[in-house]
Each structure stands twice: as C-alpha cells, then as structure tokens.
Write a protein that holds these residues in place. Sequence first.
Motif, PDB file in Angstrom:
ATOM      1  N   GLY A 223       0.773  -1.234   0.000  1.00 30.00           N
ATOM      2  CA  GLY A 223       0.000   0.000   0.000  1.00 30.00           C
ATOM      3  C   GLY A 223       0.808   1.290   0.000  1.00 30.00           C
ATOM      4  O   GLY A 223       0.235   2.371  -0.140  1.00 30.00           O
TER       5      GLY A 223
ATOM      6  N   GLY B  73      18.021 -11.415 -10.593  1.00 30.61           N
ATOM      7  CA  GLY B  73      17.777 -12.089  -9.314  1.00 30.61           C
ATOM      8  C   GLY B  73      16.304 -12.107  -8.947  1.00 30.61           C
ATOM      9  O   GLY B  73      15.566 -11.167  -9.237  1.00 30.61           O
TER      10      GLY B  73
ATOM     11  N   LYS C 148      14.562 -19.997   1.994  1.00 32.66           N
ATOM     12  CA  LYS C 148      14.491 -18.765   1.207  1.00 32.66           C
ATOM     13  C   LYS C 148      15.609 -18.870   0.187  1.00 32.66           C
ATOM     14  O   LYS C 148      16.783 -18.955   0.552  1.00 32.66           O
TER      15      LYS C 148
ATOM     16  N   HIS D 162      26.377  -6.222  -0.974  1.00 28.46           N
ATOM     17  CA  HIS D 162      26.509  -6.789  -2.328  1.00 28.46           C
ATOM     18  C   HIS D 162      27.912  -6.523  -2.867  1.00 28.46           C
ATOM     19  O   HIS D 162      28.520  -7.380  -3.515  1.00 28.46           O
TER      20      HIS D 162
ATOM     21  N   GLN E  30      13.982   0.900   6.968  1.00 28.56           N
ATOM     22  CA  GLN E  30      14.096   0.255   5.649  1.00 28.56           C
ATOM     23  C   GLN E  30      15.212   0.918   4.839  1.00 28.56           C
ATOM     24  O   GLN E  30      15.943   0.253   4.110  1.00 28.56           O
TER      25      GLN E  30
ATOM     26  N   GLY F 210       9.561  -2.097  -4.100  1.00 29.90           N
ATOM     27  CA  GLY F 210      10.946  -2.394  -3.756  1.00 29.90           C
ATOM     28  C   GLY F 210      11.426  -3.681  -4.405  1.00 29.90           C
ATOM     29  O   GLY F 210      10.808  -4.204  -5.350  1.00 29.90           O
TER      30      GLY F 210
ATOM     31  N   PRO G 222       8.753 -12.160  -0.692  1.00 26.52           N
ATOM     32  CA  PRO G 222       7.567 -12.781  -1.297  1.00 26.52           C
ATOM     33  C   PRO G 222       7.559 -14.307  -1.186  1.00 26.52           C
ATOM     34  O   PRO G 222       8.599 -14.959  -1.292  1.00 26.52           O
TER      35      PRO G 222
ATOM     36  N   VAL H 153      10.315   6.108   2.274  1.00 16.34           N
ATOM     37  CA  VAL H 153      10.753   4.821   2.848  1.00 16.34           C
ATOM     38  C   VAL H 153      11.095   5.036   4.324  1.00 16.34           C
ATOM     39  O   VAL H 153      11.848   5.959   4.659  1.00 16.34           O
TER      40      VAL H 153
ATOM     41  N   LYS I  86       9.618 -10.923 -11.607  1.00 20.73           N
ATOM     42  CA  LYS I  86      10.473 -11.823 -12.403  1.00 20.73           C
ATOM     43  C   LYS I  86      10.083 -13.288 -12.162  1.00 20.73           C
ATOM     44  O   LYS I  86      10.092 -14.099 -13.094  1.00 20.73           O
TER      45      LYS I  86
ATOM     46  N   THR J   3      11.914   7.479  -3.009  1.00 24.95           N
ATOM     47  CA  THR J   3      12.446   6.802  -1.814  1.00 24.95           C
ATOM     48  C   THR J   3      12.321   7.670  -0.554  1.00 24.95           C
ATOM     49  O   THR J   3      12.617   7.204   0.540  1.00 24.95           O
TER      50      THR J   3
HETATM   51  O1  NZQ Z   1       4.790  -3.178   0.523  1.00 27.82           O
HETATM   52  P1  NZQ Z   1       4.831  -1.709   0.592  1.00 27.82           P
HETATM   53  O2  NZQ Z   1       3.631  -1.098   1.204  1.00 27.82           O
HETATM   54  O3  NZQ Z   1       5.193  -1.065  -0.719  1.00 27.82           O
HETATM   55  O4  NZQ Z   1       6.017  -1.346   1.660  1.00 27.82           O
HETATM   56  C1  NZQ Z   1       7.362  -1.699   1.454  1.00 27.82           C
HETATM   57  C2  NZQ Z   1       7.834  -2.842   2.346  1.00 27.82           C
HETATM   58  O5  NZQ Z   1       7.091  -2.908   3.521  1.00 27.82           O
HETATM   59  C3  NZQ Z   1       8.214  -0.550   1.911  1.00 27.82           C
HETATM   60  N1  NZQ Z   1       8.407   0.449   0.876  1.00 27.82           N
HETATM   61  C4  NZQ Z   1       8.938   0.271  -0.352  1.00 27.82           C
HETATM   62  N2  NZQ Z   1       9.003   1.450  -0.986  1.00 27.82           N
HETATM   63  C5  NZQ Z   1       8.484   2.375  -0.154  1.00 27.82           C
HETATM   64  C6  NZQ Z   1       8.092   1.740   1.029  1.00 27.82           C
HETATM   65  N3  NZQ Z   1       7.522   2.393   2.060  1.00 27.82           N
HETATM   66  C7  NZQ Z   1       7.345   3.709   1.920  1.00 27.82           C
HETATM   67  N4  NZQ Z   1       7.722   4.400   0.816  1.00 27.82           N
HETATM   68  C8  NZQ Z   1       8.283   3.770  -0.229  1.00 27.82           C
HETATM   69  N5  NZQ Z   1       8.696   4.466  -1.303  1.00 27.82           N
HETATM   70  O6  NZQ Z   1       9.462  -1.124   2.240  1.00 27.82           O
HETATM   71  C9  NZQ Z   1       9.245  -2.434   2.731  1.00 27.82           C
HETATM   72  C10 NZQ Z   1      10.309  -3.344   2.196  1.00 27.82           C
HETATM   73  O7  NZQ Z   1      10.196  -3.477   0.798  1.00 27.82           O
HETATM   74  P2  NZQ Z   1      10.965  -4.676   0.064  1.00 27.82           P
HETATM   75  O8  NZQ Z   1      10.643  -4.577  -1.376  1.00 27.82           O
HETATM   76  O9  NZQ Z   1      10.682  -5.948   0.769  1.00 27.82           O
HETATM   77  O10 NZQ Z   1      12.489  -4.302   0.354  1.00 27.82           O
HETATM   78  P3  NZQ Z   1      13.773  -4.617  -0.468  1.00 27.82           P
HETATM   79  O11 NZQ Z   1      13.884  -3.698  -1.616  1.00 27.82           O
HETATM   80  O12 NZQ Z   1      14.867  -4.633   0.512  1.00 27.82           O
HETATM   81  O13 NZQ Z   1      13.555  -6.101  -1.060  1.00 27.82           O
HETATM   82  C11 NZQ Z   1      13.835  -7.233  -0.292  1.00 27.82           C
HETATM   83  C12 NZQ Z   1      13.699  -8.521  -1.099  1.00 27.82           C
HETATM   84  O14 NZQ Z   1      14.624  -8.565  -2.190  1.00 27.82           O
HETATM   85  C13 NZQ Z   1      15.422  -9.753  -2.088  1.00 27.82           C
HETATM   86  C14 NZQ Z   1      15.428 -10.006  -0.591  1.00 27.82           C
HETATM   87  O15 NZQ Z   1      15.837 -11.310  -0.259  1.00 27.82           O
HETATM   88  C15 NZQ Z   1      14.006  -9.723  -0.219  1.00 27.82           C
HETATM   89  O16 NZQ Z   1      13.174 -10.825  -0.513  1.00 27.82           O
HETATM   90  N6  NZQ Z   1      16.728  -9.573  -2.744  1.00 27.82           N
HETATM   91  C16 NZQ Z   1      16.781  -9.522  -4.083  1.00 27.82           C
HETATM   92  C17 NZQ Z   1      17.972  -9.459  -4.769  1.00 27.82           C
HETATM   93  C18 NZQ Z   1      18.076  -9.445  -6.230  1.00 27.82           C
HETATM   94  N7  NZQ Z   1      17.017  -9.408  -6.985  1.00 27.82           N
HETATM   95  O17 NZQ Z   1      19.183  -9.489  -6.764  1.00 27.82           O
HETATM   96  C19 NZQ Z   1      19.251  -9.438  -4.080  1.00 27.82           C
HETATM   97  C20 NZQ Z   1      19.149  -9.109  -2.640  1.00 27.82           C
HETATM   98  O18 NZQ Z   1      20.315  -9.594  -2.009  1.00 27.82           O
HETATM   99  C21 NZQ Z   1      17.944  -9.645  -1.968  1.00 27.82           C
HETATM  100  O19 NZQ Z   1      18.142 -10.999  -1.602  1.00 27.82           O
END
Ligand code: NZQ
Length: 388
Positions: free
Chosen positions: A41, A152, A163, A202, A191, A98, A73, A187, A106, A184
Amino acid sequence: MLGNFTYCNPTRVHFGQDALDKLGGELANYGSKVLLTYGGGSIKRSGLYDQIVAILQDCGKQVFEMPGVMPNPTVEKLYEGCKVAREQNVDLILAVGGGSVCDYAKAVSVSAWCEEDPWEKYYLRMEEVDNPIIPVGCVLTMVGTGSEMNGGSVITNHTQKRKIGHVFGSNVMPRFTILNPTYTYTVPMRQMVAGIYDAFNHICEQYFSGTDDNTTDYIAEGLMKSLVHSSREALADPHNYEARSNIMWAATWALNTLLAMGKTTDWEVHMIGQSIGAYTDATHGMTLSAVSLAYYRFIMPYGLAKFARFATNVWGIDPAGKTEKELAEAGLDAMEAWMKELGVAMNIRELGVTEDMIEGIADGTFLMTGGYKVLTREDVIAILRASL
Ligand code: NZQ
Ligand code: ZN
C-alpha cells in the motif's frame, strides 16, 4: 587476472525526477494487457499508484492487478500471480515497489507458463527457463537489492523453511526501469538503512574474493565510498536529493552484474542471511548486517591482504605503524562503527533468532566456494552463535 566473460545488461534505465515521463514510451513496446503488481500500500499512500494507473489508461492498456506482494515474497503469492498472468494472458508485468515486488514480477514472469511447479524447477533444482517469459518493467520505490537491473529473484517457502534466490539470465532482467530518487523519500528510516547496508554488502560479497589485481575491485571501492558518504548525508537529511540519488545509483551498480564480470565472488553472508530470513521473515538487509562482522572476522585471516586494502582504500585508515593484521582489523572496526551509525541490526537475536533455530538455519545455508574460506556447517554454526 580477469577471466573470460560476455557482458550484456539489457535493462534500459530512466533515471531522475522526470523519469516517469518515459513510462508511456516504454509501454508502447508491449501488447495491451498489463499486470500491475505492487506491495502492501505504500504506493497508494504516496500517490504513485494513481499516477501510474493514469499513464496506463492514457496508453490504452487493460490493467490487471496483483497487489499485496509482501516483503520476502512467498511461494503461495507466486502461484497466485501466475494464475492471473496466465488466465489473462498478460503482455507485460509492471512492478511498482521495492526489491520484493521486482523479484516477484520476475518470478511470475518465468513461472506463469511453466508446466511444472516453479518452486521445484527454478528454486530447488535451479533449472534454466525453457518456457515463454513474460517481459517485466520496474518502477523502483525502495533502494538496496539491485533487482531493478538484474535477473535475481528470491522466493521464500515458509513451510519448507527455505528462502532461495535464482539468478536468471538477461532474458529475464527487467526490460526497463524507472529510477526516481524522490520516490524513496517516504521509505521508513529502518528500511532505508537496511537497503543501504544490503547494497554495501553486495559490493563486499564481490570484493572479498580473489587475490588478483582486478578492475572490479577498484570500482567496488569507489561505490563503497560513495555509499558510506551518501548514507551519512541521507541520515542527516532523508530529503537530500543528491544523497538519495547517489545511493540509488550506487545500489543499482552494486548488483547489476557488472562487478562480477571476470571475477570470483563470495555470497556467503547472503546465504546465511537468506536462511535466517526463512526462519524469521526478517528484513533482508538486517539479516546481512547481523552476521556480517562475525563472518568477516572469521574469514579475515584467510584474506588478510584484501582486508588491509579495504581498510586503507575504503575507510582511509593510515597503514603507518600497523601490521597487516592490525590494519585489516581497523578496517572492520571502521565498518562496524559506520553500521552502528546507520542503526542496522548488529545481532540475530534482535531479528527473532533463538538458540534452537541455529542448527536449522545452518542446514538451510548454502556453502559457497568463492570466498576466502569455504565454510563447514560447524563454521556456520559458530558464526551464528557469535552473532546471537
Ligand atoms: O509493501 P509496501 O507497502 O510497498 O512497503 C514496502 C515494504 O514494507 C516498503 N516500501 C517500499 N518502498 C516504499 C516503502 N515504504 C514507503 N515508501 C516507499 N517508497 O518497504 C518495505 C520493504 O520493501 P521490500 O521490497 O521488501 O524491500 P527490499 O527492496 O529490501 O527487497 C527485499 C527482497 O529482495 C530480495 C530479498 O531477499 C528480499 O526478498 N533480494 C533480491 C535481490 C536481487 N534481486 O538481486 C538481491 C538481494 O540480495 C535480496 O536478496
Ligand atoms: Zn542483498
């Protein structure tokens, strides 16, 4: 010595405060059916959702939604997204959020048309994609993972307490990414710092490997210095555009495949962190910070020269009068002090890890071979205990 490689990153990046103006042009490249996926949200509260839906409508798109993608997720959520993507035969998945939302997009992209269970095929058996792939585009709102410009995709299976990340190839990377640092600003601080540490780690994962003279290591040092500097500016003023934009761009470069070219890499901190995540569902960056010092102090004797270089080139520590070991230790001490400034998790107990989980977390940790020491299960247990 650089090894052989072929380098291509197909993700087109639109960066800056006006980046969303480019979305319409990107959408023109795809059919009419778009699966819009987002998190819990935050994009509705910020107004970004309304802006994006308006652009999609202006472009004549038929929009299907997959909201509620949670941090870390789950496999159940993946199945839900696959069902919608397949039933509606969508032409594009647009991820707004995020790393979790980008990773999720993906995962749905490669799984929607997969005849087998995608968890087993892609995450347990790590097989290549041999079915149609739905293109993905991203609008990033939270910085750290690099998911916006890499292949990723990390999915959590709580039932199996695993995980696991699959790094897909360039055919799965986002076709385009919108990076507007002002997104951002909303955020939460916790976070933000978790994301900064994630990006920093990384770079460490790719830096603390190998003893050769490698261009990547010089790039890595620059990225680390930029992140440390900008993190301090952003802590003092989260709306500092210069700092937030540098953090965003450095984080993208930290994990957009460039650094790993021609170089060995480690990734053991991530393997331990992901296993902790499977048990606790803790914030990804915090699972890394909580074990990093115990891990790096454990492996430091096996890669002493690189840790001494890290102290001098990243933290500006004067080597005069210090042994290599003292210099290396001073570098990790400086990193520890910075992590405390950031306010990231410094132990795994605060993430909810209890003594009885330690063996299971160790069992769920992949043992990598590219770092300065190949860990045993007992080593992982020792590192986890030292991180409690
Ligand atoms: O869900 P919403 O309401 O959007 O809230 C999110 C979430 O609660 C909040 N958020 C994001 N943007 C926001 C915000 N809140 C306010 N304003 C904004 N602009 O932040 C919270 C965390 O978001 P999330 O997407 O979970 O964080 P992150 O970007 O750290 O992603 C984590 C996931 O990515 C994986 C992790 O394991 C984890 O599952 N990874 C993915 C990688 C890749 N693709 O290469 C590498 C990484 O090492 C990592 O493993
Ligand atoms: Zn990470």
